[in-house]
Design an enzyme around this catalytic site. Sequence first.
Site, PDB file in Angstrom:
ATOM      1  N   HIS A 102       7.753  29.060  25.891  1.00  0.00           N
ATOM      2  CA  HIS A 102       7.621  30.470  25.642  1.00  0.00           C
ATOM      3  C   HIS A 102       8.191  30.590  24.042  1.00  0.00           C
ATOM      4  CE1 HIS A 102       7.498  32.027  30.025  1.00  0.00           C
ATOM      5  NE2 HIS A 102       6.590  31.206  29.631  1.00  0.00           N
ATOM      6  N   TYR A 147      14.683  39.729  31.446  1.00  0.00           N
ATOM      7  CA  TYR A 147      15.970  39.739  31.854  1.00  0.00           C
ATOM      8  C   TYR A 147      16.267  41.373  32.293  1.00  0.00           C
ATOM      9  CZ  TYR A 147      17.307  35.068  30.904  1.00  0.00           C
ATOM     10  OH  TYR A 147      17.201  33.650  30.754  1.00  0.00           O
ATOM     11  N   PRO A 172      52.339  39.349  40.015  1.00  0.00           N
ATOM     12  CA  PRO A 172      52.924  39.941  41.068  1.00  0.00           C
ATOM     13  C   PRO A 172      53.532  41.302  40.400  1.00  0.00           C
ATOM     14  CG  PRO A 172      54.142  37.980  40.481  1.00  0.00           C
ATOM     15  CD  PRO A 172      52.576  37.976  39.964  1.00  0.00           C
ATOM     16  N   LYS A 206      51.147  44.469  43.672  1.00  0.00           N
ATOM     17  CA  LYS A 206      49.862  45.048  44.370  1.00  0.00           C
ATOM     18  C   LYS A 206      49.349  44.005  45.388  1.00  0.00           C
ATOM     19  CE  LYS A 206      49.576  49.027  42.650  1.00  0.00           C
ATOM     20  NZ  LYS A 206      50.691  49.848  43.338  1.00  0.00           N
ATOM     21  N   TYR A 212      51.570  52.956  40.447  1.00  0.00           N
ATOM     22  CA  TYR A 212      52.689  52.240  41.067  1.00  0.00           C
ATOM     23  C   TYR A 212      52.854  52.727  42.498  1.00  0.00           C
ATOM     24  CZ  TYR A 212      56.804  49.357  41.514  1.00  0.00           C
ATOM     25  OH  TYR A 212      57.538  48.297  41.905  1.00  0.00           O
TER      26      TYR A 212
HETATM   27  C1  DHB Z   1      15.817  30.473  35.105  1.00  0.00           C
HETATM   28  C2  DHB Z   1      17.100  30.518  35.782  1.00  0.00           C
HETATM   29  C3  DHB Z   1      17.856  31.274  34.860  1.00  0.00           C
HETATM   30  O1  DHB Z   1      19.194  31.386  35.474  1.00  0.00           O
HETATM   31  C4  DHB Z   1      17.651  31.642  33.540  1.00  0.00           C
HETATM   32  O2  DHB Z   1      18.598  32.174  32.785  1.00  0.00           O
HETATM   33  C5  DHB Z   1      16.455  31.539  33.084  1.00  0.00           C
HETATM   34  C6  DHB Z   1      15.259  30.989  33.869  1.00  0.00           C
HETATM   35  C7  DHB Z   1      14.680  30.059  36.153  1.00  0.00           C
HETATM   36  O3  DHB Z   1      15.113  29.568  37.302  1.00  0.00           O
HETATM   37  O4  DHB Z   1      13.474  29.744  35.736  1.00  0.00           O
END
Ligand code: DHB
Length: 340
Positions: A72, A200, A243, A247, A335
């Site tokens: 790619h 993505y 601490p 909390k 607080y």
């Molecule tokens: C794949 C997994 C990933 O985490 C990534 O960033 C790109 C590709 C994959 O499994 O093809």
Amino acid sequence: MRTQVAIIGSGPSGLLLGQLLSRAGIDNVILDRASRAHILERVRAGLLEEGTVGLIEQCGGASRLHAEALTHDGISLAFDGSNHRIDLHALTGKRVTVYGQTELTRDLMDHRQAAGGQSVYEAADVLPNDIDGDRPHVTYRSGGVTARLDCDFVAGCDGFHGVSRACVPPSALTTYERVYPFGWLGILADVPPADRELIYAYHPRGFALCTMRSPQRSRYYIQCGLDDGSLFLVGDPAHIVPPTGAKGLNLAASDVHYLISALREFYAEGSRAGIDAYSARALSRVWKAVRFSWSMTLMLHQFPENGAFGRRMQEAELAYLVGSRAASAALAENYVGLPY
Ligand code: DHB
Ligand code: FAD
């Protein structure tokens, strides 16, 4: 048994190292607690950098990769309803290769076997010994029999949850950790990929990644909660704070508040709504308390890296805090505890 390099782990790092050592004439043995079949069933990564492909070529095991892998030139980032392509090749002169980790592992295993490399699968209780002495060796059990592998060096290639990390003496180990509050659900589907390259996606409902294994096989990942299941983390196992803001116990109590109402709802009404929302509800309060504990801690402690400027900032913050009703009110509100 004796070898020069004992390799713990037969994942990509162990197999690559073993192959490159063998080609350099350095004897090695790989030990893995899992079976070969189990390792080959694990579906994991899929994207290889050029440097990784170069290493695989050096192993002499890249012929199937070159025949079957996809190359790619770019990726897309999807947000706000459109795809924005990043042309990796135009920007760097480099490309990325899509080839499943499972296939890569198979190639490296086959290659090792053909070259007569020694691997022990289903090795139980693998343990490096005398790693800072002059007789390092690895003990393990195979077929119910205890065995010992003497070596010059041990390579810990056994993943994050392996035994090697645990063998590094605490004094020699510095851990920098960020724990992310989500997991990925991975789906392998025999359908053509959504696009020619990877996407993505950033979306209000969470992250998604459209990747692939071949022109006929897609791999999808979607962001999911870590608590999708029947295990609920409550209190310190789910989140830990310094601490200073007092909390820890109070967050444990507020988690119980959300969980008890979710469980009551489940048993009284058969509804999973509260259970599904537990993490989001509890964490929305938790993060605010994490921020408060962090700010109190930063404001009140001496940090070696602070320097004169940092100390002045702390002093100014304290002076502002006690002199301003608004700032005092913000501290007080946190607080005494934010509302459930
Ligand atoms: C794949 C997994 C990933 O985490 C990534 O960033 C790109 C590709 C994959 O499994 O093809
Ligand atoms: P591993 O592959 O974890 O191998 C370790 C081996 O050691 C295993 O075979 C295990 O059985 C063995 N072992 C463990 N404990 C012991 C023990 N006590 N005794 C003996 N043997 C032991 N990385 C990328 O670069 N690109 C990606 O696209 C990508 N996508 C990913 C997607 C997913 C869903 C996941 C889960 C991971 C992804 N990764 C990706 C990360 C990648 O899979 C890992 O970084 C990679 O597997 C690390 O290889 P390794 O050889 O170090 O360890």
